[in-house]
Scaffold this active site. Sequence first.
Site, short mmCIF file in Angstrom:
data_model
loop_
_atom_site.label_atom_id
_atom_site.label_comp_id
_atom_site.label_asym_id
_atom_site.label_seq_id
_atom_site.Cartn_x
_atom_site.Cartn_y
_atom_site.Cartn_z
N GLN A 53 -14.20 19.74 -20.53
CA GLN A 53 -14.81 20.41 -21.67
C GLN A 53 -15.14 21.84 -21.30
O GLN A 53 -15.83 22.10 -20.31
CB GLN A 53 -16.09 19.71 -22.13
CG GLN A 53 -16.57 20.35 -23.43
CD GLN A 53 -17.87 19.82 -23.96
OE1 GLN A 53 -18.90 19.97 -23.30
NE2 GLN A 53 -17.85 19.22 -25.13
N CYS A 83 -22.99 22.64 -28.69
CA CYS A 83 -24.21 22.78 -27.88
C CYS A 83 -25.13 23.84 -28.50
O CYS A 83 -24.70 24.96 -28.76
CB CYS A 83 -23.84 23.17 -26.45
SG CYS A 83 -25.31 23.37 -25.42
N LYS A 122 -15.11 19.47 -29.94
CA LYS A 122 -16.31 18.66 -30.19
C LYS A 122 -17.28 19.51 -30.98
O LYS A 122 -17.60 20.64 -30.60
CB LYS A 122 -16.95 18.21 -28.88
CG LYS A 122 -18.26 17.43 -29.11
CD LYS A 122 -18.59 16.53 -27.95
CE LYS A 122 -19.83 15.71 -28.22
NZ LYS A 122 -21.06 16.37 -27.82
N HIS A 154 -20.26 15.00 -33.55
CA HIS A 154 -21.62 14.49 -33.39
C HIS A 154 -22.24 14.50 -34.79
O HIS A 154 -22.38 15.56 -35.39
CB HIS A 154 -22.38 15.40 -32.41
CG HIS A 154 -23.77 14.96 -32.11
ND1 HIS A 154 -24.58 15.61 -31.20
CD2 HIS A 154 -24.52 13.93 -32.59
CE1 HIS A 154 -25.75 15.01 -31.14
NE2 HIS A 154 -25.74 13.99 -31.97
N ASN A 194 -19.60 10.48 -32.93
CA ASN A 194 -20.54 10.46 -31.80
C ASN A 194 -21.96 10.54 -32.34
O ASN A 194 -22.20 11.14 -33.37
CB ASN A 194 -20.23 11.68 -30.89
CG ASN A 194 -21.35 11.98 -29.90
OD1 ASN A 194 -21.96 13.04 -29.95
ND2 ASN A 194 -21.62 11.06 -28.99
N GLY A 195 -22.87 9.90 -31.58
CA GLY A 195 -24.29 10.01 -31.90
C GLY A 195 -24.95 8.67 -32.14
O GLY A 195 -24.69 8.02 -33.15
N GLY A 196 -25.78 8.24 -31.19
CA GLY A 196 -26.66 7.09 -31.41
C GLY A 196 -26.06 5.72 -31.14
O GLY A 196 -26.71 4.73 -31.45
N GLY A 216 -22.60 8.88 -25.38
CA GLY A 216 -23.22 9.81 -24.44
C GLY A 216 -24.34 9.15 -23.66
O GLY A 216 -24.11 8.50 -22.63
N ARG A 217 -25.55 9.25 -24.18
CA ARG A 217 -26.73 8.81 -23.42
C ARG A 217 -26.68 7.34 -23.03
O ARG A 217 -27.07 6.99 -21.91
CB ARG A 217 -28.01 9.08 -24.23
CG ARG A 217 -28.34 10.55 -24.29
CD ARG A 217 -29.34 10.86 -25.36
NE ARG A 217 -28.78 10.68 -26.70
CZ ARG A 217 -29.40 11.00 -27.82
NH1 ARG A 217 -30.63 11.48 -27.77
NH2 ARG A 217 -28.81 10.83 -28.99
C1 LIG Z 1 -28.34 15.41 -20.58
C2 LIG Z 1 -27.31 15.67 -21.66
C3 LIG Z 1 -26.36 16.64 -21.46
C4 LIG Z 1 -25.39 16.88 -22.44
N1 LIG Z 1 -24.41 17.79 -22.18
C5 LIG Z 1 -23.39 17.94 -23.09
C6 LIG Z 1 -22.26 18.74 -22.78
O1 LIG Z 1 -22.15 19.32 -21.69
N2 LIG Z 1 -21.29 18.83 -23.72
C7 LIG Z 1 -21.35 18.16 -24.92
O2 LIG Z 1 -20.43 18.26 -25.72
N3 LIG Z 1 -22.40 17.40 -25.22
C8 LIG Z 1 -23.41 17.25 -24.33
N4 LIG Z 1 -24.46 16.43 -24.62
C9 LIG Z 1 -24.50 15.76 -25.94
C10 LIG Z 1 -23.77 14.42 -25.89
O3 LIG Z 1 -22.42 14.60 -25.54
C11 LIG Z 1 -23.83 13.73 -27.25
O4 LIG Z 1 -23.17 14.54 -28.21
C12 LIG Z 1 -25.24 13.47 -27.74
O5 LIG Z 1 -26.08 13.02 -26.70
C13 LIG Z 1 -25.23 12.42 -28.86
O6 LIG Z 1 -24.54 11.26 -28.45
P1 LIG Z 1 -25.32 9.96 -27.86
O7 LIG Z 1 -26.32 9.55 -28.90
O8 LIG Z 1 -24.24 8.95 -27.63
O9 LIG Z 1 -26.01 10.39 -26.61
C14 LIG Z 1 -25.42 16.16 -23.66
C15 LIG Z 1 -26.39 15.18 -23.84
C16 LIG Z 1 -27.33 14.93 -22.86
C17 LIG Z 1 -28.36 13.84 -23.06
#
Ligand SMILES: Cc1cc2nc3c(=O)[nH]c(=O)nc-3n(C[C@H](O)[C@H](O)[C@H](O)COP(=O)(O)O)c2cc1C
Length: 314
Positions: A53, A83, A122, A154, A194-196, A216-217
């Site tokens: 990325q 971001c 993204k 997202h 993406n998201g949640g 992600g998380r």
């Molecule tokens: C610690 C952390 C760092 C992240 N860094 C990035 C990143 O470098 N690039 C990106 O596209 N999203 C980044 N995200 C966002 C996640 O990719 C994702 O879009 C967001 O957490 C929602 O998805 P989730 O609910 O599955 O976590 C980051 C999220 C967290 C928690």
Amino acid sequence: MMDHTDKHFRYFMRLLSKHAVLYTEMITTGALIHGDRKRFLDFNEIEHPLAIQLGGNNPVDLAECAHIAENEGYDEVNLNIGCPSDRVQNGQFGACLMSNTELVSECVNKIQSTVKIPVTVKTRIGIDEQDSYEFLEKFIRSVSKAGCNTFIIHARKAILSGLSPKQNREIPPLNYERVHKIKQQFPTLNITINGGFTELSQIKSQLEHVDGVMVGRAAYQNPFILVEADKLLYEDDSPLSSREEILDKFKDYAVEQIDRGFNIKSLTRHIIGLYQGQPGARQYRRSLSDAIPNNVNPIQFLEQVIQSRPRSPS
Ligand SMILES: Cc1cc2nc3c(=O)[nH]c(=O)nc-3n(C[C@H](O)[C@H](O)[C@H](O)COP(=O)(O)O)c2cc1C
């Protein structure tokens, strides 16, 4: 994910799923062109399929970075348009670029004409007051015309001032329907939501509406949820690994990496979530977080952690 999805974490993820696409942390064009390139790009062969990325807004620099990544063997280049951090906004890239579709299109077009690997984007469903369906639709239409046919969306907007990145992952409400509608409107595009998402069952039901789901998380905090991903989502019936087998394999990898000079904590920090929700998880987490006593060598420490892992009832 910044500070999370480095090569050690990605290796660990690969022990859980052979097929899921893995993404690097966002790497800025400046860091890749002027910084410690080897450190940013290094990966283990096992990590394929692997996407890099990139963060940036200069088409020429982005294309140069994509070219470098392609030569290194990456399978996909993904552009971060999601971001919302202050640092990223100050550099005029990430989510704030959603309002500059011409520039995003120019970036995509330049990258696309430089590399053969797929170029993906993204993004969010909107930013600030620019949060209508029409705004998102116009963005997707323009950027897809520039050559991008895969979008990871997202499903919440970003608020560019007043919220921290963490709040921007929690406060703006999720709107999955909006992403589904994009897929309906652009059926030939690959749309990943993406998201949640925290359970494979949720992911499976999303696949009735979209082409992919990015986690992600939850992948970090409770990685074992992914152990059945290959079977349920990729029709791969290979036997499932237990937590113990995964930990043993990761130990072998860690020993090798420690030999190459990596600090043990840079490895073990990624496996803290492995026993999430299991009896004994707290003790396991604590043993990983403890400082390494001076008189214990890193490999001994790792052995001790493994000894202290929760035992499955026999
Ligand atoms: C610690 C952390 C760092 C992240 N860094 C990035 C990143 O470098 N690039 C990106 O596209 N999203 C980044 N995200 C966002 C996640 O990719 C994702 O879009 C967001 O957490 C929602 O998805 P989730 O609910 O599955 O976590 C980051 C999220 C967290 C928690």
